[in-house]
Design a protein around this motif. Structure first.
Motif, short mmCIF file in Angstrom:
data_model
loop_
_atom_site.label_atom_id
_atom_site.label_comp_id
_atom_site.label_asym_id
_atom_site.label_seq_id
_atom_site.Cartn_x
_atom_site.Cartn_y
_atom_site.Cartn_z
N GLU A 194 79.65 76.16 126.53
CA GLU A 194 80.77 76.72 125.77
C GLU A 194 82.02 75.85 125.91
O GLU A 194 82.70 75.53 124.93
N LEU A 195 82.34 75.49 127.16
CA LEU A 195 83.55 74.71 127.44
C LEU A 195 83.46 73.34 126.78
O LEU A 195 84.45 72.86 126.20
N ALA A 196 82.29 72.71 126.85
CA ALA A 196 82.09 71.40 126.21
C ALA A 196 82.22 71.51 124.70
O ALA A 196 82.83 70.66 124.04
N CYS A 197 81.66 72.58 124.16
CA CYS A 197 81.71 72.83 122.71
C CYS A 197 83.16 72.95 122.24
O CYS A 197 83.57 72.31 121.28
N ALA A 198 83.93 73.77 122.95
CA ALA A 198 85.33 74.00 122.57
C ALA A 198 86.19 72.75 122.76
O ALA A 198 87.09 72.46 121.97
N GLN A 199 85.88 71.98 123.81
CA GLN A 199 86.67 70.79 124.11
C GLN A 199 86.38 69.66 123.13
O GLN A 199 87.29 69.02 122.61
N GLU A 200 85.09 69.41 122.88
CA GLU A 200 84.70 68.28 122.02
C GLU A 200 84.88 68.59 120.54
O GLU A 200 85.09 67.69 119.73
N CYS A 201 84.77 69.88 120.19
CA CYS A 201 84.87 70.28 118.78
C CYS A 201 85.67 71.59 118.68
O CYS A 201 85.09 72.67 118.58
N PRO A 202 87.00 71.50 118.74
CA PRO A 202 87.84 72.70 118.72
C PRO A 202 87.65 73.59 117.49
O PRO A 202 88.00 74.76 117.51
N SER A 203 87.04 73.03 116.43
CA SER A 203 86.83 73.82 115.21
C SER A 203 85.53 74.61 115.25
O SER A 203 85.17 75.29 114.29
#
Length: 284
Positions: free
Chosen positions: A135-144
């Protein structure tokens, strides 16, 4: 025509999305599992995504064997975290909309009221830890990106609690089921519909959302509902978690608050028993 890439096609949600895709012919659908797109091969994953050029990625792939994850940390981390980071990074660079599926196991289970998306995340097992890292990687790498947390997933496809209980209730005279873990089941067909409702919605609103069916029950009460609908003649007894030790700890309470996904996208959330009846009809 916009292209939707689905990972983890042979899982419960992936299978339900394949069924549902027949009603959404305005999209080109690409369904992949390990044979077509190996998420563990991080080097080739980016190359494959560039070859496929999807406009949307629905990431259903995960290491979901909760107990096995305790002894398979590296594999769980590659699938649930590192591969998600690669998908997210590629999506951000290529203007691709990423919808990633996560879990109630990111919570520690000490809450007493339905969990909002902003509730503190303190996972108590490897599966939850690796999913939170994803989740954290997803939000960090792709905020959209959009992340959907779900719980207690079942379907007419794959292995799950409903199919296991239905089988055991026909094989045995009595069963013991844990009665002190509280949450709500999710019929994968309902989750698939929620995902498509989001994708066709006029506005893409990034962030974390919760989805499960309506209802607040224990696994024991879930088993009783399965017994009632199936008409199985089997004595079902409730037992505490302490009487059924497992390698991975489970959250005692992980009921999800669904108000955000309803308000933002107008997603319909059926009652758990209605959906359970629909699923069990398909199993008969």
């Amino acid at each position: 025509m916009k292209k939707i890439l689905v990972t983890g096609t042979n899982g419960q949600l992936g299978s339900e999305l394949r069924v549902l895709s027949k009603r959404y012919t305005q999209f080109e659908w690409v369904f992949t599992d390990r044979g077509e797109l190996d998420l563990c091969d991080l080097v080739h994953l980016t190359m494959e995504l560039s070859r496929m050029q999807p406009n949307y990625i629905i990431n259903c792939a995960a290491h979901t064997a909760v107990d096995r994850a305790e002894s398979e940390f590296e594999l769980a981390d590659v699938l649930n975290h590192q591969a998600v980071a690669v998908l997210a990074k590629w999506s951000a660079k290529n203007d691709c909309k990423l919808l990633h599926i996560s879990t109630d196991y990111v919570f520690d289970g000490t809450a007493a009221t339905p969990l909002a998306e902003s509730a503190p995340t303190t996972p108590i097992n490897v599966y939850g830890q690796t999913k939170l890292a994803g989740e954290l990687a997803c939000a960090q790498e792709c905020p959209s990106s959009i992340i959907i947390r779900t719980s207690w997933v079942y379907s007419s496809f794959g292995a799950n609690f409903v199919k296991t209980m239905s089988r055991l209730m026909q094989e045995r005279d009595s069963l013991n089921v844990v009665n002190d873990q509280i949450g709500s089941p999710t019929y994968a067909a309902d989750l698939a519909q929620a995902v498509l409702t989001i994708i066709i919605h006029p506005t893409w609103q990034a962030g974390i959302y919760h989805f499960s069916n309506e209802g607040e029950i224990s696994w024991y009460e879930f088993a009783l509902a399965i017994q009632e609908i199936g008409g199985f003649d089997c004595k079902v007894s409730g037992i505490p978690t302490s009487a059924y030790p497992t390698p991975a700890k489970r959250p005692q309470y992980s009921l999800l608050d669904k108000s955000k996904i309803k308000a933002t996208f107008g997603v319909m959330v059926p009652d758990y028993k209605e959906s359970l009846e629909l699923c069990m009809r398909l199993l008969q």
